[in-house]
Design an enzyme around this catalytic site. Structure first.
Site, PDB file in Angstrom:
ATOM      1  N   ILE A  18      -3.207  11.170  11.797  1.00 58.56           N
ATOM      2  CA  ILE A  18      -1.984  11.600  10.740  1.00 58.56           C
ATOM      3  C   ILE A  18      -2.467  12.265   9.316  1.00 58.56           C
ATOM      4  O   ILE A  18      -3.512  11.756   8.881  1.00 58.56           O
ATOM      5  CB  ILE A  18      -1.076  10.346  10.064  1.00 58.56           C
ATOM      6  CG1 ILE A  18      -0.742   9.452  11.429  1.00 58.56           C
ATOM      7  CG2 ILE A  18       0.187  10.735   9.384  1.00 58.56           C
ATOM      8  CD1 ILE A  18       0.250  10.059  12.361  1.00 58.56           C
TER       9      ILE A  18
ATOM     10  N   LYS B  41      -7.873  -3.338  13.635  1.00 61.90           N
ATOM     11  CA  LYS B  41      -6.644  -3.016  14.070  1.00 61.90           C
ATOM     12  C   LYS B  41      -6.029  -3.410  15.344  1.00 61.90           C
ATOM     13  O   LYS B  41      -4.924  -3.712  15.512  1.00 61.90           O
ATOM     14  CB  LYS B  41      -6.569  -1.475  14.150  1.00 61.90           C
ATOM     15  CG  LYS B  41      -6.700  -0.642  12.915  1.00 61.90           C
ATOM     16  CD  LYS B  41      -5.687  -0.864  12.030  1.00 61.90           C
ATOM     17  CE  LYS B  41      -5.593  -0.174  10.589  1.00 61.90           C
ATOM     18  NZ  LYS B  41      -4.471  -0.394   9.734  1.00 61.90           N
TER      19      LYS B  41
ATOM     20  N   GLY C 280       0.974  -1.168   0.016  1.00 63.71           N
ATOM     21  CA  GLY C 280      -0.028   0.022  -0.076  1.00 63.71           C
ATOM     22  C   GLY C 280       0.913   1.355  -0.071  1.00 63.71           C
ATOM     23  O   GLY C 280       0.663   1.991   0.943  1.00 63.71           O
TER      24      GLY C 280
ATOM     25  N   TYR D  79     -13.181  -0.752  12.735  1.00 63.36           N
ATOM     26  CA  TYR D  79     -11.729  -0.622  12.356  1.00 63.36           C
ATOM     27  C   TYR D  79     -10.886  -0.755  13.681  1.00 63.36           C
ATOM     28  O   TYR D  79      -9.955  -1.271  13.332  1.00 63.36           O
ATOM     29  CB  TYR D  79     -11.819   1.099  12.127  1.00 63.36           C
ATOM     30  CG  TYR D  79     -10.360   1.547  11.417  1.00 63.36           C
ATOM     31  CD1 TYR D  79      -9.945   1.429  10.498  1.00 63.36           C
ATOM     32  CD2 TYR D  79      -9.628   2.522  12.523  1.00 63.36           C
ATOM     33  CE1 TYR D  79      -8.705   1.761  10.125  1.00 63.36           C
ATOM     34  CE2 TYR D  79      -8.551   2.998  12.250  1.00 63.36           C
ATOM     35  CZ  TYR D  79      -7.950   2.693  10.828  1.00 63.36           C
ATOM     36  OH  TYR D  79      -6.621   3.107  10.747  1.00 63.36           O
ATOM     37  N   SER D  80     -11.581  -0.428  14.760  1.00 64.33           N
ATOM     38  CA  SER D  80     -10.983  -0.661  16.151  1.00 64.33           C
ATOM     39  C   SER D  80     -10.806  -2.193  16.158  1.00 64.33           C
ATOM     40  O   SER D  80      -9.608  -2.610  16.556  1.00 64.33           O
ATOM     41  CB  SER D  80     -11.628  -0.303  17.278  1.00 64.33           C
ATOM     42  OG  SER D  80     -11.872   1.218  17.302  1.00 64.33           O
ATOM     43  N   ALA D  81     -11.850  -2.983  15.814  1.00 67.72           N
ATOM     44  CA  ALA D  81     -11.622  -4.459  16.013  1.00 67.72           C
ATOM     45  C   ALA D  81     -10.521  -5.265  14.954  1.00 67.72           C
ATOM     46  O   ALA D  81      -9.774  -5.888  15.453  1.00 67.72           O
ATOM     47  CB  ALA D  81     -12.984  -5.320  15.472  1.00 67.72           C
TER      48      ALA D  81
ATOM     49  N   ASP E  94      -5.123  -6.444  -5.327  1.00 71.34           N
ATOM     50  CA  ASP E  94      -5.865  -6.010  -4.294  1.00 71.34           C
ATOM     51  C   ASP E  94      -5.699  -6.983  -3.134  1.00 71.34           C
ATOM     52  O   ASP E  94      -5.712  -8.173  -3.439  1.00 71.34           O
ATOM     53  CB  ASP E  94      -7.318  -5.955  -4.917  1.00 71.34           C
ATOM     54  CG  ASP E  94      -8.341  -5.407  -3.636  1.00 71.34           C
ATOM     55  OD1 ASP E  94      -8.322  -6.142  -2.475  1.00 71.34           O
ATOM     56  OD2 ASP E  94      -9.137  -4.597  -3.965  1.00 71.34           O
TER      57      ASP E  94
ATOM     58  N   ARG F 116       0.183   5.993  -1.708  1.00 71.53           N
ATOM     59  CA  ARG F 116      -0.058   7.432  -1.192  1.00 71.53           C
ATOM     60  C   ARG F 116       0.021   7.242   0.226  1.00 71.53           C
ATOM     61  O   ARG F 116       0.389   6.226   0.676  1.00 71.53           O
ATOM     62  CB  ARG F 116      -1.366   7.873  -1.701  1.00 71.53           C
ATOM     63  CG  ARG F 116      -2.516   6.928  -1.227  1.00 71.53           C
ATOM     64  CD  ARG F 116      -3.812   7.372  -1.967  1.00 71.53           C
ATOM     65  NE  ARG F 116      -4.624   6.307  -1.901  1.00 71.53           N
ATOM     66  CZ  ARG F 116      -5.975   6.237  -1.091  1.00 71.53           C
ATOM     67  NH1 ARG F 116      -5.972   7.392  -0.303  1.00 71.53           N
ATOM     68  NH2 ARG F 116      -6.615   5.244  -0.753  1.00 71.53           N
TER      69      ARG F 116
ATOM     70  N   ASN G  41       1.116  -2.026   5.421  1.00 76.58           N
ATOM     71  CA  ASN G  41       0.623  -0.594   5.810  1.00 76.58           C
ATOM     72  C   ASN G  41      -0.630  -0.469   5.128  1.00 76.58           C
ATOM     73  O   ASN G  41      -1.570   0.450   5.953  1.00 76.58           O
ATOM     74  CB  ASN G  41       1.642   0.382   5.075  1.00 76.58           C
ATOM     75  CG  ASN G  41       1.015   1.646   4.962  1.00 76.58           C
ATOM     76  OD1 ASN G  41       0.954   2.725   5.901  1.00 76.58           O
ATOM     77  ND2 ASN G  41       0.523   1.988   3.714  1.00 76.58           N
TER      78      ASN G  41
HETATM   79  P1  NDP Z   1      -4.671   6.164   2.959  1.00 73.53           P
HETATM   80  O1  NDP Z   1      -6.123   6.230   2.710  1.00 73.53           O
HETATM   81  O2  NDP Z   1      -3.985   7.455   2.385  1.00 73.53           O
HETATM   82  O3  NDP Z   1      -3.730   5.039   2.021  1.00 73.53           O
HETATM   83  C1  NDP Z   1      -4.547   3.670   2.257  1.00 73.53           C
HETATM   84  C2  NDP Z   1      -3.618   2.671   1.462  1.00 73.53           C
HETATM   85  O4  NDP Z   1      -4.116   1.387   1.574  1.00 73.53           O
HETATM   86  C3  NDP Z   1      -3.594   3.072   0.068  1.00 73.53           C
HETATM   87  O5  NDP Z   1      -2.251   2.859  -0.698  1.00 73.53           O
HETATM   88  C4  NDP Z   1      -4.703   2.210  -0.403  1.00 73.53           C
HETATM   89  O6  NDP Z   1      -4.436   1.782  -1.930  1.00 73.53           O
HETATM   90  C5  NDP Z   1      -4.362   0.852   0.326  1.00 73.53           C
HETATM   91  N1  NDP Z   1      -5.442  -0.054   0.369  1.00 73.53           N
HETATM   92  C6  NDP Z   1      -6.598   0.217   0.883  1.00 73.53           C
HETATM   93  N2  NDP Z   1      -7.501  -1.093   0.499  1.00 73.53           N
HETATM   94  C7  NDP Z   1      -6.836  -1.872  -0.121  1.00 73.53           C
HETATM   95  C8  NDP Z   1      -6.697  -3.185  -0.641  1.00 73.53           C
HETATM   96  N3  NDP Z   1      -8.035  -3.928  -0.555  1.00 73.53           N
HETATM   97  N4  NDP Z   1      -5.613  -3.862  -1.499  1.00 73.53           N
HETATM   98  C9  NDP Z   1      -4.563  -3.222  -1.532  1.00 73.53           C
HETATM   99  N5  NDP Z   1      -4.497  -1.969  -0.881  1.00 73.53           N
HETATM  100  C10 NDP Z   1      -5.338  -1.255  -0.279  1.00 73.53           C
HETATM  101  O7  NDP Z   1      -4.377   5.811   4.417  1.00 73.53           O
HETATM  102  P2  NDP Z   1      -2.846   6.310   5.238  1.00 73.53           P
HETATM  103  O8  NDP Z   1      -1.819   6.406   4.526  1.00 73.53           O
HETATM  104  O9  NDP Z   1      -3.650   7.302   6.145  1.00 73.53           O
HETATM  105  O10 NDP Z   1      -3.043   5.179   6.210  1.00 73.53           O
HETATM  106  C11 NDP Z   1      -1.978   3.976   6.055  1.00 73.53           C
HETATM  107  C12 NDP Z   1      -2.116   2.954   7.201  1.00 73.53           C
HETATM  108  O11 NDP Z   1      -2.097   3.808   8.428  1.00 73.53           O
HETATM  109  C13 NDP Z   1      -3.591   2.430   7.027  1.00 73.53           C
HETATM  110  O12 NDP Z   1      -3.700   0.967   7.618  1.00 73.53           O
HETATM  111  C14 NDP Z   1      -4.425   3.053   8.149  1.00 73.53           C
HETATM  112  O13 NDP Z   1      -5.435   2.247   8.657  1.00 73.53           O
HETATM  113  C15 NDP Z   1      -3.313   3.344   9.217  1.00 73.53           C
HETATM  114  N6  NDP Z   1      -3.686   4.694   9.937  1.00 73.53           N
HETATM  115  C16 NDP Z   1      -3.723   5.865   9.423  1.00 73.53           C
HETATM  116  C17 NDP Z   1      -3.949   6.796  10.205  1.00 73.53           C
HETATM  117  C18 NDP Z   1      -4.120   8.161   9.870  1.00 73.53           C
HETATM  118  O14 NDP Z   1      -4.662   9.072  10.786  1.00 73.53           O
HETATM  119  N7  NDP Z   1      -3.975   8.641   8.472  1.00 73.53           N
HETATM  120  C19 NDP Z   1      -3.945   6.751  11.890  1.00 73.53           C
HETATM  121  C20 NDP Z   1      -3.915   5.447  12.113  1.00 73.53           C
HETATM  122  C21 NDP Z   1      -3.482   4.315  11.388  1.00 73.53           C
HETATM  123  P3  NDP Z   1      -5.219   2.570  -3.010  1.00 73.53           P
HETATM  124  O15 NDP Z   1      -4.436   3.953  -3.309  1.00 73.53           O
HETATM  125  O16 NDP Z   1      -5.182   1.708  -4.095  1.00 73.53           O
HETATM  126  O17 NDP Z   1      -6.696   2.937  -2.556  1.00 73.53           O
END
Ligand code: NDP
Length: 241
Positions: A185, A156, A9, A152-154, A61, A12, A87
């Site tokens: 973040i 994570k 992931g 989401y809490s479950a 995916d 972005r 991630n």
């Molecule tokens: P973003 O929403 O910016 O990015 C999420 C990433 O996960 C993207 O690269 C997305 O890919 C990928 N993704 C989602 N679903 C799938 C899937 N089914 N298969 C493959 N890739 C997938 O989130 P963040 O950068 O903010 O978050 C990154 C991590 O940090 C996550 O696990 C999030 O839960 C965690 N997190 C974030 C927080 C925050 O405040 N931002 C706080 C706490 C935890 P695509 O671009 O293709 O959609």
């Protein structure tokens, strides 16, 4: 040969920053995303600029186990990563009383099954080589619970449990498994939050930066954390202490 790091992931947000940081740390880089063009236009050149000796792309995916397996076979063969950062993740927030099946299913299937599909196939080679670093991105929601985020809490919290159990299984083989639990973040994931209501809850009174999470991941992938496993490192501005 330099060690190889996979960031799942990475096109972005936090994942993109982690990939660039690990590139500057000297790893060969592998990045996964769901869209090859996005990877090639964004994180790939950034990793090269940061000094990566090689950058490989994987497109899948992570809910699709077969797609992950095929990409691993196509790109890695036996040269699987030494370091894996789990991630990718998603949320679908709603109060529990109003939560529908789809919101529950999506968040549990993506975050929890995705971990199994993407990390399990890599562990055997790490054990065989007697070296591995796995970093799982969980969340403060998985530690403290967050209203509106029961699903989401479950999910994570499940990742924290999985990482701790795996850490115990593989520690003797020098495969270390740790968790980074970010607070709020500044990425796409939080862009719709009411900032004026959220900031007063954070002791540091600001959102975290993606680079601040990447720094913690870099530490857990590097030599200075060589006696740490099964730990949860909070990067949350004091939101959960
Ligand atoms: P973003 O929403 O910016 O990015 C999420 C990433 O996960 C993207 O690269 C997305 O890919 C990928 N993704 C989602 N679903 C799938 C899937 N089914 N298969 C493959 N890739 C997938 O989130 P963040 O950068 O903010 O978050 C990154 C991590 O940090 C996550 O696990 C999030 O839960 C965690 N997190 C974030 C927080 C925050 O405040 N931002 C706080 C706490 C935890 P695509 O671009 O293709 O959609």
């Amino acid at each position: 040969m330099r060690r190889k790091a996979l960031v799942i992931g990475a096109n972005r947000g936090i994942g993109r920053e982690i990939a660039v940081r690990l590139a500057s740390d000297g790893f060969r880089i592998c990045v996964s995303g769901r869209n090859l063009e996005q990877l090639e236009e964004g994180v790939v050149p950034e990793c090269r600029k940061a000094g990566a000796e090689s950058v490989e792309t994987l497109v899948f995916d992570m809910t699709d186990a077969e797609a992950v397996r095929k990409e691993y076979e196509r790109v890695f063969g036996d040269d699987t990563p030494d370091v894996a950062v789990y991630n990718a993740g998603c949320n679908a927030d709603n109060l529990f009383a109003f939560m529908d099946d789809a919101q529950w299913e999506k968040v549990l299937r993506t975050n929890v099954d995705g971990f199994f599909h993407t990390i399990q196939p890599l562990v055997g080679n790490m054990i065989a080589r007697k070296f591995g670093r796995i970093v799982v991105i969980s969340s403060v929601s998985g530690q403290a619970g967050q209203s509106g985020q029961v699903n989401y809490s479950a999910a994570k919290a499940a990742l924290i449990g999985a990482a701790k159990a795996l850490a115990r299984e593989v520690a003797r083989k020098n495969v270390l498994v740790n968790v980074v639990a970010p607070g709020v973040i500044d990425t796409d994931m939080v862009k719709d939050l009411p900032k004026e209501q959220v900031l007063p809850l954070i002791p540091m009174r600001r959102y975290g930066l993606t680079g601040e999470v990447a720094g913690a991941v870099s530490f857990l992938c590097g030599p200075d954390s060589s006696y740490m496993t099964g730990q949860v490192l909070g990067v949350n501005g004091g939101l959960y202490i």
